[in-house]
Design a protein around this motif. Structure first.
Motif, PDB file in Angstrom:
ATOM      1  N   PHE B 169       0.822  -1.199   0.000  1.00 19.92           N
ATOM      2  CA  PHE B 169       0.000   0.000   0.000  1.00 19.92           C
ATOM      3  C   PHE B 169       0.868   1.265   0.000  1.00 19.92           C
ATOM      4  CE2 PHE B 169      -2.711   3.091   2.398  1.00 19.92           C
ATOM      5  CZ  PHE B 169      -3.683   3.258   1.422  1.00 19.92           C
ATOM      6  N   ALA B 170       1.932   1.241   0.794  1.00 15.47           N
ATOM      7  CA  ALA B 170       2.840   2.392   0.845  1.00 15.47           C
ATOM      8  C   ALA B 170       3.510   2.613  -0.509  1.00 15.47           C
ATOM      9  CB  ALA B 170       3.885   2.191   1.944  1.00 15.47           C
ATOM     10  N   SER B 171       3.924   1.530  -1.148  1.00 17.46           N
ATOM     11  CA  SER B 171       4.532   1.659  -2.477  1.00 17.46           C
ATOM     12  C   SER B 171       3.537   2.283  -3.450  1.00 17.46           C
ATOM     13  CB  SER B 171       4.953   0.307  -3.038  1.00 17.46           C
ATOM     14  OG  SER B 171       5.771  -0.358  -2.138  1.00 17.46           O
ATOM     15  N   TYR B 172       2.321   1.808  -3.390  1.00 12.55           N
ATOM     16  CA  TYR B 172       1.263   2.331  -4.268  1.00 12.55           C
ATOM     17  C   TYR B 172       1.113   3.836  -4.092  1.00 12.55           C
ATOM     18  CZ  TYR B 172      -3.536   3.623  -5.501  1.00 12.55           C
ATOM     19  OH  TYR B 172      -4.644   4.263  -5.987  1.00 12.55           O
ATOM     20  N   LEU B 173       1.209   4.292  -2.833  1.00 16.39           N
ATOM     21  CA  LEU B 173       1.095   5.733  -2.568  1.00 16.39           C
ATOM     22  C   LEU B 173       2.392   6.476  -2.885  1.00 16.39           C
ATOM     23  CD1 LEU B 173      -0.788   5.871   0.896  1.00 16.39           C
ATOM     24  CD2 LEU B 173      -1.748   6.244  -1.379  1.00 16.39           C
ATOM     25  N   GLY B 174       3.410   5.717  -3.315  1.00 10.39           N
ATOM     26  CA  GLY B 174       4.700   6.341  -3.601  1.00 10.39           C
ATOM     27  C   GLY B 174       5.458   6.712  -2.332  1.00 10.39           C
ATOM     28  N   LEU B 175       5.144   6.011  -1.225  1.00  7.94           N
ATOM     29  CA  LEU B 175       5.779   6.326   0.058  1.00  7.94           C
ATOM     30  C   LEU B 175       6.665   5.185   0.546  1.00  7.94           C
ATOM     31  CD1 LEU B 175       2.631   7.873   1.812  1.00  7.94           C
ATOM     32  CD2 LEU B 175       4.605   9.126   0.924  1.00  7.94           C
ATOM     33  N   GLY B 176       7.079   4.333  -0.384  1.00 10.10           N
ATOM     34  CA  GLY B 176       7.869   3.151  -0.035  1.00 10.10           C
ATOM     35  C   GLY B 176       9.111   3.482   0.777  1.00 10.10           C
ATOM     36  N   ASP B 177       9.730   4.620   0.497  1.00 12.99           N
ATOM     37  CA  ASP B 177      10.966   4.971   1.207  1.00 12.99           C
ATOM     38  C   ASP B 177      10.701   5.446   2.636  1.00 12.99           C
ATOM     39  OD1 ASP B 177       9.600   7.080  -0.019  1.00 12.99           O
ATOM     40  OD2 ASP B 177      11.373   8.380   0.072  1.00 12.99           O
ATOM     41  N   LYS B 178       9.429   5.800   2.904  1.00 14.73           N
ATOM     42  CA  LYS B 178       9.113   6.297   4.256  1.00 14.73           C
ATOM     43  C   LYS B 178       8.437   5.228   5.120  1.00 14.73           C
ATOM     44  CE  LYS B 178       8.882  11.132   3.069  1.00 14.73           C
ATOM     45  NZ  LYS B 178       8.062  12.223   2.538  1.00 14.73           N
ATOM     46  N   ILE B 179       8.432   3.997   4.604  1.00 12.09           N
ATOM     47  CA  ILE B 179       7.628   2.964   5.246  1.00 12.09           C
ATOM     48  C   ILE B 179       7.982   2.755   6.722  1.00 12.09           C
ATOM     49  CG2 ILE B 179       9.118   1.123   4.290  1.00 12.09           C
ATOM     50  CD1 ILE B 179       5.361   0.742   4.771  1.00 12.09           C
ATOM     51  N   GLU B 180       9.289   2.741   7.050  1.00 12.93           N
ATOM     52  CA  GLU B 180       9.703   2.511   8.452  1.00 12.93           C
ATOM     53  C   GLU B 180       9.129   3.595   9.366  1.00 12.93           C
ATOM     54  OE1 GLU B 180      11.850   0.147  10.017  1.00 12.93           O
ATOM     55  OE2 GLU B 180      11.835  -1.083   8.202  1.00 12.93           O
ATOM     56  N   ASP B 181       9.229   4.863   8.894  1.00 11.11           N
ATOM     57  CA  ASP B 181       8.712   5.967   9.702  1.00 11.11           C
ATOM     58  C   ASP B 181       7.198   5.893   9.835  1.00 11.11           C
ATOM     59  OD1 ASP B 181      11.169   7.216  10.234  1.00 11.11           O
ATOM     60  OD2 ASP B 181      11.201   8.080   8.213  1.00 11.11           O
ATOM     61  N   ILE B 182       6.545   5.562   8.730  1.00  8.64           N
ATOM     62  CA  ILE B 182       5.072   5.463   8.773  1.00  8.64           C
ATOM     63  C   ILE B 182       4.654   4.387   9.772  1.00  8.64           C
ATOM     64  CG2 ILE B 182       2.996   4.869   7.437  1.00  8.64           C
ATOM     65  CD1 ILE B 182       4.404   6.091   4.966  1.00  8.64           C
ATOM     66  N   LEU B 183       5.329   3.234   9.720  1.00  6.13           N
ATOM     67  CA  LEU B 183       4.994   2.141  10.638  1.00  6.13           C
ATOM     68  C   LEU B 183       5.179   2.567  12.093  1.00  6.13           C
ATOM     69  CD1 LEU B 183       6.563  -1.022   8.949  1.00  6.13           C
ATOM     70  CD2 LEU B 183       4.160  -0.387   9.097  1.00  6.13           C
ATOM     71  N   ARG B 184       6.278   3.287  12.306  1.00  9.62           N
ATOM     72  CA  ARG B 184       6.566   3.730  13.671  1.00  9.62           C
ATOM     73  C   ARG B 184       5.442   4.625  14.205  1.00  9.62           C
ATOM     74  NH1 ARG B 184       8.799   7.985  14.953  1.00  9.62           N
ATOM     75  NH2 ARG B 184       9.692   8.422  12.908  1.00  9.62           N
ATOM     76  N   VAL B 185       4.959   5.501  13.353  1.00 11.32           N
ATOM     77  CA  VAL B 185       3.884   6.411  13.757  1.00 11.32           C
ATOM     78  C   VAL B 185       2.559   5.655  13.908  1.00 11.32           C
ATOM     79  CG1 VAL B 185       2.509   8.408  13.075  1.00 11.32           C
ATOM     80  CG2 VAL B 185       4.986   8.412  12.671  1.00 11.32           C
ATOM     81  N   VAL B 186       2.236   4.853  12.914  1.00 11.00           N
ATOM     82  CA  VAL B 186       0.957   4.133  12.917  1.00 11.00           C
ATOM     83  C   VAL B 186       0.868   3.188  14.113  1.00 11.00           C
ATOM     84  CG1 VAL B 186      -0.268   2.291  11.701  1.00 11.00           C
ATOM     85  CG2 VAL B 186       0.462   4.333  10.453  1.00 11.00           C
ATOM     86  N   ASP B 187       2.005   2.620  14.498  1.00 15.41           N
ATOM     87  CA  ASP B 187       2.078   1.693  15.625  1.00 15.41           C
ATOM     88  C   ASP B 187       1.563   2.329  16.911  1.00 15.41           C
ATOM     89  OD1 ASP B 187       2.692  -0.939  16.031  1.00 15.41           O
ATOM     90  OD2 ASP B 187       4.712  -0.556  16.768  1.00 15.41           O
ATOM     91  N   LYS B 188       1.606   3.665  16.968  1.00 11.86           N
ATOM     92  CA  LYS B 188       1.239   4.349  18.209  1.00 11.86           C
ATOM     93  C   LYS B 188      -0.228   4.753  18.257  1.00 11.86           C
ATOM     94  CE  LYS B 188       4.671   7.410  17.750  1.00 11.86           C
ATOM     95  NZ  LYS B 188       5.612   8.516  18.067  1.00 11.86           N
ATOM     96  N   ILE B 189      -0.995   4.323  17.232  1.00 14.64           N
ATOM     97  CA  ILE B 189      -2.370   4.847  17.091  1.00 14.64           C
ATOM     98  C   ILE B 189      -3.219   4.585  18.340  1.00 14.64           C
ATOM     99  CG2 ILE B 189      -3.432   2.819  15.952  1.00 14.64           C
ATOM    100  CD1 ILE B 189      -4.688   4.943  13.972  1.00 14.64           C
ATOM    101  N   GLU B 190      -3.057   3.427  18.960  1.00 18.54           N
ATOM    102  CA  GLU B 190      -3.844   3.105  20.154  1.00 18.54           C
ATOM    103  C   GLU B 190      -3.476   4.043  21.306  1.00 18.54           C
ATOM    104  OE1 GLU B 190      -6.309   0.969  21.311  1.00 18.54           O
ATOM    105  OE2 GLU B 190      -6.761   0.577  19.194  1.00 18.54           O
ATOM    106  N   LYS B 191      -2.184   4.346  21.380  1.00 14.49           N
ATOM    107  CA  LYS B 191      -1.691   5.164  22.485  1.00 14.49           C
ATOM    108  C   LYS B 191      -2.037   6.635  22.331  1.00 14.49           C
ATOM    109  CE  LYS B 191       2.461   2.697  23.700  1.00 14.49           C
ATOM    110  NZ  LYS B 191       3.881   2.731  23.433  1.00 14.49           N
ATOM    111  N   ILE B 192      -1.805   7.184  21.102  1.00 13.56           N
ATOM    112  CA  ILE B 192      -1.870   8.643  20.949  1.00 13.56           C
ATOM    113  C   ILE B 192      -3.101   9.117  20.178  1.00 13.56           C
ATOM    114  CG2 ILE B 192       0.665   8.838  21.095  1.00 13.56           C
ATOM    115  CD1 ILE B 192       0.784   9.265  18.090  1.00 13.56           C
ATOM    116  N   GLY B 193      -3.841   8.214  19.557  1.00 17.80           N
ATOM    117  CA  GLY B 193      -5.069   8.596  18.870  1.00 17.80           C
ATOM    118  C   GLY B 193      -4.839   9.031  17.425  1.00 17.80           C
TER     119      GLY B 193
END
Lengths: 432, 432
Positions: B169-193
């Motif tokens: 999905f990230a590649s499709y959005l052209g964000l493949g190079d930011k995938i690690e950072d995106i995962l790090r942020v998304v991982d916190k969704i339960e904690k930070i909303g």
């Protein structure tokens, strides 16, 4: 690329050995618990000043000691006894004496690397804190006996002595100030022989007449009324020796009342247990047919465990089972397996892997440890896998087994095959 | 005199907690073994270069690293996965793939000390190495379910996702190079909303249209045919996403065939598992009524575990049970005891202590964990001791009991007393 390697003196345990180790631990833990010993855990890392004060100079050299992130002077524990003393003092208000605990954990000593000696090894300690009763000493002997019986070891001798007898005897000879050195030398008698012990004692500037008396003393071994009569004379040398012998007499009375087989314990005046903190009855345990392995369970009574941490006196008695020595002793007699699974389900067709998992689940529900091979590799390869890992049975599952409800199980030891029409019956065959 | 204290972030476990911990471990180990996972052990101390290459910068800061006696650069392990990778590479010729192992051990991280976080803590890992089969992923879910059932926990949900879907999905959005950072942020969704996640994503210079799409993506949760139909569209974005969804479909098919209750598992696209090495299906497990405790079992599939040590590719799947979180979850429901003994024998007269030990021995021979109080203290004190430690029964033994062969046992919970004329009958009453 980094080379995959362990530090010198450290090692991995593969499944075969770890299964044996955990089996031994499970059995001795069951015995500890049956006597009311409870588990505790302390950290692997401690403030260095907790550990080093009581340790000998040798221990200090061997200590893994460093500065942590907060510039604290820290070290890895080298035994579990000093951490126990720290624990008792620290939690004195939370624990009730008498306090019976066991602890199974790893300790670290940077000894010179040599065969069979490791810098990280497992200790299995049990201690009975806060009781002066000789009954507690008797219980330690009981625990040793029951632990070895649980491991199906029946040929062993627990050697008993009392530091009070040695101390009293040394004072009588006017050698009280040399007692630590004498003990250190006498402790080596099994290893280096009487002649070298004599030599080393003379290096301590002990006159030859006294050396002869020491040798005569440490040669006393035996059990039963006659033996106790023969050592009666040592009671006359000092009040302390007398008390020490009487304690051993009472200990043997209790053991005898418990009907512990007399070949399992023996008084031996040469047993000294070099460690400084023992003050009463001490123990070593030898396997009659594998004496070269050394003592597999040693310990003793101490008068003041917590002296470095508290003014309150805490006496107790404890011992430590040598897990690695037991593994060495038992290894040849134990079935060599690399898996705890009894059955391997051989997956015959990829399309039926779901059914294989279902059969596995069902077998497990009857209490049979069952592994399902994760892919539909050639059956031959899956059989070879079971052979290598040590599964007792294999059971191929594919279209025909599922459609007909008839399964074939193969005994991997004798090659016998059996057709069975229900999973429950398979479980029955395996449990037989 | 040294002050008895533990290092900040380190702690002792007293009998009450250790009994609970060991009980949990015993139960999950039985489950691991029932699936054919075998135990291994690796050292607590490793060459630092084994551990730090793969670790994140944060881990490097937290590493207990020092120079040993031989001036080697060494460190305490901070997890059991890197040592596993080292183990697999080092013993590659001695082990047969697939290799299923579990390991229960302590790891060390010099994190800032905070409530509930310790610098030494226990990890309980199980891994299935050397198989690409989704069957192995299904087995991990099975093991999690069976482990929790064994602990009598029935209200839980295993959340499932697949890194391939996110990557595609990230590649499709052209964000493949930011995938690690995106995962790090998304991982916190339960904690930070959601709102803070949006903010943090925009800090990564992702345009708002794409952020909306990411949020929509991570909001997908569900199970069953309808849910899979609703996420069908994500298959079109990339071949990798398609494969990821198909793997989840097959996984759910196996779980369904195993008749695992559907309320126990759910796809959740927000589950990312921050750690770098996961490449396939990932897991988290929440207790439905205690979600605040966090995931009590997490893991996932990795494509190349041993990449730092060997050119040979080794894939696998594994998970880790959070023992301390489970203790916290179960603590209130579990009986609080400080002893594994069921019975305390109260010693009424010193002269009959030998007989007390004999009665204890007899009770143990019937499988009853029995403690004998080591001294003839006032009976009241001995009863108080049993009350404090949590013995279920007490049994006073003295002259009259021994002479008449009639014993009184007292149920410490309800105070009821019973007269019994044989030890065997006492054992029967207790076992009832």
């Amino acid at each position: 690329m980094v080379e995959a390697r362990t530090l010198s003196g450290f090692r991995d345990r593969l499944p075969r050995e770890t299964l044996i180790k955990h089996d031994i631990i499970e059995k001795v833990v069951r015995v500890f618990r049956s006597f009311g010993f409870a588990p505790i855990e302390t950290p692997h890392l401690e403030y260095a000043d907790i550990l080093v004060k009581q340790g000998s100079e040798e221990i200090q050299k061997e200590l893994y000691r460093f500065r942590d992130h907060g510039d604290r002077d820290v070290a890895l524990r080298f035994d579990q006894t000093i951490p126990l003393a720290r624990f008792i003092s620290q939690h004195r208000s939370d624990i009730t004496l008498p306090f019976k605990r066991y602890a199974i954990g790893n300790v670290f000593r940077g000894e010179r690397a040599q065969k069979g000696r490791y810098r990280e090894f497992t200790q299995c300690d049990f201690d009975f804190i806060g009781s002066d009763s000789i009954g507690s000493d008797a219980e330690i002997v009981q625990v040793i006996k029951e632990s070895l019986y649980a491991l199906l070891i029946k040929d062993f001798t627990i050697l008993l002595n009392n530091r009070k007898i040695i101390n009293g005897f040394a004072s009588y000879l006017g050698l009280g100030d040399k007692i630590e050195d004498i003990l250190r030398v006498v402790d080596k008698i099994e290893k280096i022989g009487i002649d070298r012990v004599k030599e080393e004692l003379s290096l301590l500037e002990i006159e030859s007449g006294k050396i002869e008396k020491i040798i005569e003393f440490v040669s006393q071994k035996g059990i039963g009324a006659e033996f106790f009569k023969s050592i009666e004379c040592y009671k006359d040398f000092s009040e302390e020796s007398k008390q020490g012998i009487e304690e051993l007499e009472f200990l043997c009375e209790i053991l005898s009342s418990l009907e512990i087989d007399k070949r399992h314990y023996k008084i031996d005046f040469s047993i000294a247990r070099g460690l400084g903190y023992y003050t009463g009855i001490v123990y070593e345990t030898l396997l009659d047919k594998q004496k070269d392995i050394g003592s597999i369970c040693s310990g003793g009574r101490y008068d003041n465990l917590t002296q470095n941490f508290s003014k309150e006196k805490t006496s107790g008695v404890g011992a430590s089972i040598g897990i690695d020595r037991l593994i060495a002793a038992l290894e040849d007699d134990i079935e060599q397996k690399e898996t705890p699974a009894i059955v391997l389900i051989i997956v015959l067709q990829k399309e039926f892997i779901k059914e294989c998992y279902r059969v596995g689940e069902k077998l497990r529900s009857f209490g049979i440890n069952t592994e399902v091979f994760p892919e539909a590799l050639k059956a031959k390869k899956q059989f070879a896998y079971a052979n290598k890992k040590g599964h007792c049975y294999t059971m191929p599952v594919g279209e025909s087994e599922i459609k007909n409800g008839i399964f074939t199980i193969k005994n991997m030891k004798n090659g016998e095959q059996q057709e069975v029409s229900s999973i429950e019956d398979i479980a029955k065959i395996i449990k037989k």
